[in-house]
Design an enzyme around this catalytic site. Structure first.
Site, PDB file in Angstrom:
ATOM      1  N   ASP A 130      -4.553 -13.028   3.410  1.00  0.00           N
ATOM      2  CA  ASP A 130      -5.817 -12.599   4.006  1.00  0.00           C
ATOM      3  C   ASP A 130      -7.007 -12.952   3.123  1.00  0.00           C
ATOM      4  O   ASP A 130      -8.135 -12.534   3.385  1.00  0.00           O
ATOM      5  CB  ASP A 130      -5.808 -11.099   4.322  1.00  0.00           C
ATOM      6  CG  ASP A 130      -5.203 -10.237   3.240  1.00  0.00           C
ATOM      7  OD1 ASP A 130      -4.814 -10.790   2.192  1.00  0.00           O
ATOM      8  OD2 ASP A 130      -5.116  -9.013   3.437  1.00  0.00           O
ATOM      9  N   HIS A 190       0.813  -1.219   0.000  1.00  0.00           N
ATOM     10  CA  HIS A 190       0.000   0.000   0.000  1.00  0.00           C
ATOM     11  C   HIS A 190       0.850   1.276   0.000  1.00  0.00           C
ATOM     12  O   HIS A 190       0.327   2.364  -0.244  1.00  0.00           O
ATOM     13  CB  HIS A 190      -0.937   0.035   1.212  1.00  0.00           C
ATOM     14  CG  HIS A 190      -1.996  -1.022   1.199  1.00  0.00           C
ATOM     15  ND1 HIS A 190      -2.870  -1.184   0.145  1.00  0.00           N
ATOM     16  CD2 HIS A 190      -2.327  -1.980   2.115  1.00  0.00           C
ATOM     17  CE1 HIS A 190      -3.695  -2.191   0.412  1.00  0.00           C
ATOM     18  NE2 HIS A 190      -3.367  -2.691   1.581  1.00  0.00           N
ATOM     19  N   HIS A 246      -6.489  -7.163  -0.403  1.00  0.00           N
ATOM     20  CA  HIS A 246      -6.624  -5.735  -0.677  1.00  0.00           C
ATOM     21  C   HIS A 246      -5.712  -5.330  -1.836  1.00  0.00           C
ATOM     22  O   HIS A 246      -4.575  -5.790  -1.928  1.00  0.00           O
ATOM     23  CB  HIS A 246      -6.269  -4.925   0.569  1.00  0.00           C
ATOM     24  CG  HIS A 246      -7.047  -5.313   1.781  1.00  0.00           C
ATOM     25  ND1 HIS A 246      -6.573  -6.233   2.692  1.00  0.00           N
ATOM     26  CD2 HIS A 246      -8.277  -4.932   2.207  1.00  0.00           C
ATOM     27  CE1 HIS A 246      -7.475  -6.386   3.655  1.00  0.00           C
ATOM     28  NE2 HIS A 246      -8.515  -5.630   3.377  1.00  0.00           N
ATOM     29  N   ASP A 294      -2.831 -10.386  -2.391  1.00  0.00           N
ATOM     30  CA  ASP A 294      -3.444  -9.933  -1.157  1.00  0.00           C
ATOM     31  C   ASP A 294      -4.938  -9.667  -1.380  1.00  0.00           C
ATOM     32  O   ASP A 294      -5.367  -9.326  -2.491  1.00  0.00           O
ATOM     33  CB  ASP A 294      -2.748  -8.650  -0.693  1.00  0.00           C
ATOM     34  CG  ASP A 294      -3.046  -8.285   0.749  1.00  0.00           C
ATOM     35  OD1 ASP A 294      -2.239  -8.650   1.612  1.00  0.00           O
ATOM     36  OD2 ASP A 294      -4.079  -7.631   0.994  1.00  0.00           O
TER      37      ASP A 294
END
Length: 347
Positions: free
Chosen positions: A288, A163, A201, A199
């Site tokens: 995740d 990120h 996200h 991931d």
């Protein structure tokens, strides 16, 4: 599998975070890396080593000098404001959103903290810089080992990285390990490199760093940003710009997507990877996507992570894995090492 372990990762230990407006215990915590290391040791999956330090100029290949200077000095500035700050983490409270300027660095510390951040859920702590910098060392070392002949490497580090942009942190990330690894591979002679982000996200920082470049292909399989963090990037129509047109592929999936839907997206990603024909692959390995993760809504089982590793191995590319998300702490070691074991077995 040669693993580069960040022995300083636990120095970044947040006291709490803000999640959807509430103060909660940190999801991103030292136990995550500790349990992965323990599982690697239990299975005897290759050698675990500590990285050699890399110069700051290597980080400047991805991150801006003023951002790096801020990260290095932020904690000392924070406690200089008030000695009591030593007992509390730093969080931003103001941001330069649309119509506000970000080109001028304010003198006020709180304003600079907001200038270099994207959310209020990422605590900056006393050990953030050393943990993030040593993680970057792991990433660059893992990339370099591929150029020295390793088939697969793993950067076992936290905080995660995907990120983080060129000049901002957020989503628990401060330095973009996958981007640093990819850039090192290019600097070390690779013609082009691919990054596969698995991931839950979207890896908004990685996408933004390479969006206008044709020498790095970025592919991300993730939850639809209309409902999931980071919200403002990761849509399917983001395909790159200028020299990077066609070198960005987002495969967003609806929350609650089945493993069958997820693996169909992985196959689409692998077909694109094969057609791009990179010299090496960097994998942002977030687990995740696991059914028991408290921050996600996908449904992969632990056995599915073996299949992921096997499919990546069939690409027959030198591959460096970077640990990203995964917050079902009790299962994170099994899930991460399943990917690596699947890769090693198939390779």
């Amino acid at each position: 599998m040669l693993t580069f372990y960040n022995e300083h990762h636990a120095q970044h230990r947040g006291r709490f975070e803000f999640f959807r407006g509430a103060q909660v215990p940190c999801f991103e915590k030292p136990e995550r890396a500790d349990l992965v290391a323990a599982e690697l040791g239990r299975r005897g999956l290759g050698q675990i080593v500590t990285p050699h330090g890399v110069p700051l100029v290597s980080l400047e290949r991805i991150h801006t000098p003023r951002y790096l200077h801020f990260l290095r000095s932020a904690w000392s500035e924070w406690i200089a404001l008030d000695a009591a700050n030593a007992e509390r983490d730093a969080f931003p409270s103001v941001w330069p959103v649309r119509t506000l300027r970000s080109d001028i660095e304010p003198d006020n510390f709180s304003a600079r903290l907001g200038l270099y951040s994207m959310d209020s859920g990422t605590p900056l702590t006393a050990g953030t810089w050393i943990a993030a910098k040593t993680g970057a060392d792991c990433a660059v070392n893992a990339a370099h080992a591929l150029r020295l002949g390793e088939r697969g490497t793993f950067a076992l580090t936290r905080p995660p990285g995907h990120h983080a942009g060129a000049d901002f942190f957020g989503g628990y990330c401060f330095l973009n390990n996958a981007a640093l690894a990819a850039q090192h591979l290019l600097d070390d002679g690779a013609r082009r490199v691919a990054i596969l982000d698995l991931d839950y996200h979207h890896g908004n920082g990685t996408q933004s760093i390479f969006y206008g470049r044709g020498d790095v292909l970025f592919i991300s399989i993730h939850a639809d940003p209309r409902s999931e963090y980071p919200f403002y990037l990761g849509h399917a129509d983001e395909t790159g710009e200028a020299a990077g047109q066609g070198c960005n592929m987002n495969l967003p999936l609806a929350a609650g997507s089945t493993p069958a839907h997820w693996f169909a997206a992985l196959e689409t990603a692998c077909i694109k990877l094969a057609s791009y024909a990179p010299d090496a692959l960097v994998v942002s390995l977030g687990v995740d996507t696991f059914v028991g993760d408290p921050l996600s809504h996908f449904a992969l089982q632990s056995a599915d992570f073996l299949r992921i590793g096997e499919r990546i191995a069939h690409l027959a590319l030198p591959t460096a894995f970077m640990l990203e998300g995964g917050y079902a702490v009790n299962e994170i070691g099994i899930n991460v090492v399943n990917v690596l074991e699947g890769f090693e077995t198939a390779a």
